[in-house]
Motif scaffolding. Structure first.
Motif, mmCIF file in Angstrom:
data_model
loop_
_atom_site.group_PDB
_atom_site.id
_atom_site.type_symbol
_atom_site.label_atom_id
_atom_site.label_comp_id
_atom_site.label_asym_id
_atom_site.label_seq_id
_atom_site.Cartn_x
_atom_site.Cartn_y
_atom_site.Cartn_z
ATOM 1 N N SER A 51 0.837 -1.196 0.000
ATOM 2 C CA SER A 51 0.000 0.000 0.000
ATOM 3 C C SER A 51 0.868 1.242 0.000
ATOM 4 C CB SER A 51 -0.921 0.012 1.227
ATOM 5 O OG SER A 51 -1.840 -1.041 1.164
ATOM 6 N N LEU A 52 0.221 2.348 -0.271
ATOM 7 C CA LEU A 52 0.885 3.638 -0.343
ATOM 8 C C LEU A 52 0.135 4.631 0.519
ATOM 9 C CD1 LEU A 52 3.071 5.226 -1.920
ATOM 10 C CD2 LEU A 52 1.357 5.590 -3.691
ATOM 11 N N ALA A 53 0.869 5.319 1.374
ATOM 12 C CA ALA A 53 0.313 6.404 2.197
ATOM 13 C C ALA A 53 1.249 7.595 2.014
ATOM 14 C CB ALA A 53 0.225 5.990 3.660
ATOM 15 N N GLY A 54 0.927 8.450 1.053
ATOM 16 C CA GLY A 54 1.824 9.565 0.739
ATOM 17 C C GLY A 54 3.120 9.033 0.171
ATOM 18 N N ASP A 55 4.240 9.362 0.826
ATOM 19 C CA ASP A 55 5.541 8.884 0.362
ATOM 20 C C ASP A 55 5.993 7.619 1.093
ATOM 21 O OD1 ASP A 55 6.088 9.961 2.850
ATOM 22 O OD2 ASP A 55 7.640 11.332 2.144
ATOM 23 N N GLN A 56 5.092 7.007 1.862
ATOM 24 C CA GLN A 56 5.432 5.798 2.607
ATOM 25 C C GLN A 56 4.839 4.569 1.941
ATOM 26 O OE1 GLN A 56 4.152 5.650 6.688
ATOM 27 N NE2 GLN A 56 5.119 3.675 7.020
ATOM 28 N N LEU A 57 5.713 3.604 1.664
ATOM 29 C CA LEU A 57 5.288 2.301 1.170
ATOM 30 C C LEU A 57 5.029 1.464 2.420
ATOM 31 C CD1 LEU A 57 8.308 2.480 -1.074
ATOM 32 C CD2 LEU A 57 6.079 2.188 -2.076
ATOM 33 N N CYS A 58 3.872 0.848 2.507
ATOM 34 C CA CYS A 58 3.514 0.150 3.744
ATOM 35 C C CYS A 58 2.699 -1.102 3.454
ATOM 36 C CB CYS A 58 2.744 1.105 4.662
ATOM 37 S SG CYS A 58 1.322 1.892 3.890
ATOM 38 N N SER A 59 2.494 -1.881 4.494
ATOM 39 C CA SER A 59 1.683 -3.103 4.414
ATOM 40 C C SER A 59 2.145 -3.992 3.266
ATOM 41 C CB SER A 59 0.198 -2.756 4.271
ATOM 42 O OG SER A 59 -0.231 -1.922 5.314
ATOM 43 N N ILE A 60 3.448 -4.163 3.155
ATOM 44 C CA ILE A 60 4.025 -4.950 2.066
ATOM 45 C C ILE A 60 4.299 -6.359 2.567
ATOM 46 C CG2 ILE A 60 5.992 -5.200 0.513
ATOM 47 C CD1 ILE A 60 6.275 -2.129 0.622
ATOM 48 N N ALA A 61 3.812 -7.343 1.821
ATOM 49 C CA ALA A 61 4.055 -8.745 2.186
ATOM 50 C C ALA A 61 4.010 -9.610 0.932
ATOM 51 C CB ALA A 61 3.009 -9.219 3.182
ATOM 52 N N VAL A 62 4.798 -10.685 0.972
ATOM 53 C CA VAL A 62 4.808 -11.686 -0.087
ATOM 54 C C VAL A 62 4.659 -13.040 0.595
ATOM 55 C CG1 VAL A 62 6.158 -12.749 -1.946
ATOM 56 C CG2 VAL A 62 6.316 -10.277 -1.549
ATOM 57 N N ALA A 63 3.757 -13.863 0.093
ATOM 58 C CA ALA A 63 3.549 -15.194 0.652
ATOM 59 C C ALA A 63 4.853 -15.988 0.589
ATOM 60 C CB ALA A 63 2.456 -15.922 -0.113
ATOM 61 N N PRO A 64 5.224 -16.656 1.677
ATOM 62 C CA PRO A 64 6.491 -17.400 1.704
ATOM 63 C C PRO A 64 6.660 -18.366 0.532
ATOM 64 C CG PRO A 64 5.496 -17.376 3.877
ATOM 65 C CD PRO A 64 4.499 -16.770 2.935
ATOM 66 N N GLU A 65 5.597 -19.015 0.139
ATOM 67 C CA GLU A 65 5.690 -19.991 -0.949
ATOM 68 C C GLU A 65 5.867 -19.336 -2.320
ATOM 69 O OE1 GLU A 65 1.241 -19.417 -0.024
ATOM 70 O OE2 GLU A 65 3.101 -19.477 1.116
ATOM 71 N N HIS A 66 5.784 -18.014 -2.385
ATOM 72 C CA HIS A 66 5.954 -17.291 -3.646
ATOM 73 C C HIS A 66 7.149 -16.347 -3.620
ATOM 74 C CE1 HIS A 66 2.247 -18.752 -5.476
ATOM 75 N NE2 HIS A 66 1.739 -18.694 -4.262
ATOM 76 N N ARG A 67 7.973 -16.446 -2.609
ATOM 77 C CA ARG A 67 9.162 -15.583 -2.522
ATOM 78 C C ARG A 67 10.224 -16.058 -3.500
ATOM 79 N NH1 ARG A 67 8.902 -14.936 4.046
ATOM 80 N NH2 ARG A 67 7.047 -13.596 3.985
ATOM 81 N N GLY A 68 11.106 -15.141 -3.874
ATOM 82 C CA GLY A 68 12.181 -15.470 -4.800
ATOM 83 C C GLY A 68 11.746 -15.437 -6.257
ATOM 84 N N LYS A 69 10.569 -14.890 -6.523
ATOM 85 C CA LYS A 69 10.034 -14.834 -7.884
ATOM 86 C C LYS A 69 9.894 -13.394 -8.388
ATOM 87 C CE LYS A 69 7.558 -19.101 -7.044
ATOM 88 N NZ LYS A 69 6.274 -19.750 -6.822
ATOM 89 N N GLY A 70 10.476 -12.440 -7.654
ATOM 90 C CA GLY A 70 10.436 -11.046 -8.084
ATOM 91 C C GLY A 70 9.159 -10.304 -7.726
ATOM 92 N N LEU A 71 8.333 -10.881 -6.870
ATOM 93 C CA LEU A 71 7.060 -10.243 -6.541
ATOM 94 C C LEU A 71 7.231 -8.992 -5.692
ATOM 95 C CD1 LEU A 71 4.713 -13.302 -5.927
ATOM 96 C CD2 LEU A 71 5.304 -12.132 -8.054
ATOM 97 N N LEU A 72 8.205 -8.998 -4.779
ATOM 98 C CA LEU A 72 8.457 -7.798 -3.984
ATOM 99 C C LEU A 72 8.831 -6.645 -4.906
ATOM 100 C CD1 LEU A 72 8.797 -6.319 -1.263
ATOM 101 C CD2 LEU A 72 11.181 -7.075 -1.293
ATOM 102 N N ALA A 73 9.713 -6.907 -5.849
ATOM 103 C CA ALA A 73 10.124 -5.863 -6.798
ATOM 104 C C ALA A 73 8.937 -5.367 -7.607
ATOM 105 C CB ALA A 73 11.219 -6.392 -7.724
ATOM 106 N N LYS A 74 8.068 -6.264 -7.994
ATOM 107 C CA LYS A 74 6.890 -5.880 -8.778
ATOM 108 C C LYS A 74 5.955 -4.986 -7.964
ATOM 109 C CE LYS A 74 3.538 -7.934 -11.883
ATOM 110 N NZ LYS A 74 4.015 -8.048 -13.243
#
Length: 130
Positions: free
Chosen positions: A53-76
């Motif tokens: 999520s985005l609150a002004g200039d703060q990126l927040c509430s960021i999560a990636v399911a453990p079983e889907h990590r390492g696939k570039g989803l955080l970067a996306k």
């Protein structure tokens, strides 16, 4: 092939889909930041696998399911949030993350500003404007 089955969906706070996001974030002891103005979710077979999520200039509430990590989803997710934040006139972005996760944000170009309460890091990316 994995990304062919990935749906990117922009969600507005107070919509029905927010319940899906909150259920997903609850797995990580998190929820959607009340100040968030914009939320993006990545879905795989109609299941949330990453969000932020985005609150002004703060990126927040960021999560990636453990079983889907390492696939570039955080970067996306982060790229989507930065693009939207830039569209809104922000050119420096902040994120507070747990110490164990800071390395992922550092790998995306964020810089560590400080440690908060010995278990979180404050990180920033972008232009420093006076």
């Amino acid at each position: 092939m994995y990304n062919n089955h990935l749906e990117e969906k922009v969600l507005c706070p107070q919509r029905k889909e927010e319940m899906l996001i909150n259920e997903f974030l609850a797995r990580f002891g998190m929820n959607v930041n009340q100040a968030s103005e914009y939320t993006v979710a990545l879905l795989h077979h109609e299941q949330v696998v990453a969000t932020g999520s985005l609150a002004g200039d703060q990126l927040c509430s960021i999560a990636v399911a453990p079983e889907h990590r390492g696939k570039g989803l955080l970067a996306k997710v982060v790229t989507n949030l930065i693009r939207e934040s830039s569209r809104r006139g922000y050119y420096r972005y902040f994120v507070v993350t747990e110490l164990h996760a800071e390395k992922y944000f550092l790998s995306l170009g964020f810089s560590k500003l400080e440690t908060v309460k010995s278990y979180n890091s404050l990180l920033a990316l972008g232009l420093e404007l006076d």
